[in-house]
Design a protein around this motif. Structure first.
Motif, PDB file in Angstrom:
ATOM      1  N   PRO A 190       0.801  -1.228   0.000  1.00 40.10           N
ATOM      2  CA  PRO A 190       0.000   0.000   0.000  1.00 40.10           C
ATOM      3  C   PRO A 190       0.835   1.281   0.000  1.00 40.10           C
ATOM      4  N   SER A 191       2.124   1.177   0.310  1.00 40.99           N
ATOM      5  CA  SER A 191       2.955   2.373   0.458  1.00 40.99           C
ATOM      6  C   SER A 191       3.862   2.664  -0.723  1.00 40.99           C
ATOM      7  N   PHE A 192       4.065   1.689  -1.581  1.00 36.10           N
ATOM      8  CA  PHE A 192       5.006   1.891  -2.676  1.00 36.10           C
ATOM      9  C   PHE A 192       4.793   0.836  -3.750  1.00 36.10           C
ATOM     10  N   ILE A 193       5.419   1.076  -4.883  1.00 38.48           N
ATOM     11  CA  ILE A 193       5.515   0.094  -5.959  1.00 38.48           C
ATOM     12  C   ILE A 193       7.004  -0.171  -6.131  1.00 38.48           C
ATOM     13  N   LEU A 194       7.381  -1.437  -6.184  1.00 40.73           N
ATOM     14  CA  LEU A 194       8.785  -1.793  -6.367  1.00 40.73           C
ATOM     15  C   LEU A 194       8.957  -2.386  -7.755  1.00 40.73           C
ATOM     16  N   GLN A 195       9.906  -1.848  -8.494  1.00 40.88           N
ATOM     17  CA  GLN A 195      10.242  -2.373  -9.815  1.00 40.88           C
ATOM     18  C   GLN A 195      11.702  -2.762  -9.820  1.00 40.88           C
ATOM     19  N   MET A 196      12.023  -3.789 -10.616  1.00 43.42           N
ATOM     20  CA  MET A 196      13.401  -4.252 -10.712  1.00 43.42           C
ATOM     21  C   MET A 196      13.720  -4.485 -12.184  1.00 43.42           C
ATOM     22  N   THR A 197      14.927  -4.140 -12.557  1.00 41.00           N
ATOM     23  CA  THR A 197      15.376  -4.371 -13.923  1.00 41.00           C
ATOM     24  C   THR A 197      16.850  -4.748 -13.909  1.00 41.00           C
ATOM     25  N   ARG A 221      22.016  -0.502  -7.146  1.00 38.22           N
ATOM     26  CA  ARG A 221      21.476   0.840  -7.342  1.00 38.22           C
ATOM     27  C   ARG A 221      19.984   0.838  -7.018  1.00 38.22           C
ATOM     28  N   ILE A 222      19.564   1.869  -6.316  1.00 37.42           N
ATOM     29  CA  ILE A 222      18.176   2.009  -5.913  1.00 37.42           C
ATOM     30  C   ILE A 222      17.737   3.437  -6.215  1.00 37.42           C
ATOM     31  N   GLY A 223      16.613   3.560  -6.910  1.00 35.86           N
ATOM     32  CA  GLY A 223      16.065   4.874  -7.222  1.00 35.86           C
ATOM     33  C   GLY A 223      14.752   5.088  -6.491  1.00 35.86           C
ATOM     34  N   TYR A 224      14.456   6.330  -6.180  1.00 32.22           N
ATOM     35  CA  TYR A 224      13.242   6.688  -5.449  1.00 32.22           C
ATOM     36  C   TYR A 224      12.461   7.705  -6.261  1.00 32.22           C
ATOM     37  N   ILE A 225      11.168   7.470  -6.395  1.00 30.69           N
ATOM     38  CA  ILE A 225      10.297   8.411  -7.083  1.00 30.69           C
ATOM     39  C   ILE A 225       9.188   8.807  -6.117  1.00 30.69           C
ATOM     40  N   GLU A 254      23.738  -7.878  -7.036  1.00 32.24           N
ATOM     41  CA  GLU A 254      24.387  -6.902  -7.902  1.00 32.24           C
ATOM     42  C   GLU A 254      23.927  -7.128  -9.332  1.00 32.24           C
ATOM     43  N   GLY A 255      23.980  -6.087 -10.112  1.00 30.34           N
ATOM     44  CA  GLY A 255      23.553  -6.182 -11.498  1.00 30.34           C
ATOM     45  C   GLY A 255      22.054  -5.981 -11.658  1.00 30.34           C
ATOM     46  N   GLN A 256      21.388  -5.541 -10.621  1.00 36.77           N
ATOM     47  CA  GLN A 256      19.961  -5.249 -10.668  1.00 36.77           C
ATOM     48  C   GLN A 256      19.744  -3.812 -10.213  1.00 36.77           C
ATOM     49  N   ASP A 257      18.837  -3.135 -10.874  1.00 35.11           N
ATOM     50  CA  ASP A 257      18.429  -1.794 -10.458  1.00 35.11           C
ATOM     51  C   ASP A 257      17.034  -1.899  -9.854  1.00 35.11           C
TER      52      ASP A 257
END
Length: 105
Positions: free
Chosen positions: A3-10, A18-22, A54-57
């Motif tokens: 309910p608090s976020f959507i997590l995507q991985m590529t 690496r972790i990005g925040y929107i 490692e190797g995942q964003d």
């Protein structure tokens, strides 16, 4: 879905974590968005180090509940979401692998 976020991985060619925040303006003022971002970063600091590869964003897209949700619940949701996207990624990789038993000579 958390309910608090959507997590995507590529997948990434860069071999580091690496972790990005929107956090969009829909969440609120700049002060509110920064508070949400700090909460997500702290939850990631507690949950991710031992779990991510490692190797995942990873990208966390904040929702409005990220500000008010209990922090321990936020961490539980983050751990569940992380395991879920990793499982989906493994399944996708398994589907794309050629099966040795399908080859007939």
């Amino acid at each position: 879905m958390a309910p608090s976020f959507i997590l995507q991985m590529t997948s990434s060619e860069i071999q580091e974590k690496r972790i990005g925040y929107i956090v969009t303006r829909k969440i609120g003022s700049a002060v509110t968005r920064n508070r949400v971002r700090r909460r997500l970063k702290e939850a990631v600091r507690h949950v991710f180090p031992a779990q991510i590869t490692e190797g995942q964003d990873y990208i966390l897209i904040a929702r409005e509940n990220a500000l008010t949700q209990n922090f321990s619940e936020l961490e539980k949701d983050l751990l569940w979401s992380l395991r879920h996207v990793q499982r989906l990624d493994r399944e996708k990789q398994d589907r794309n692998k050629p099966a040795a038993d399908k080859i007939h000579v």
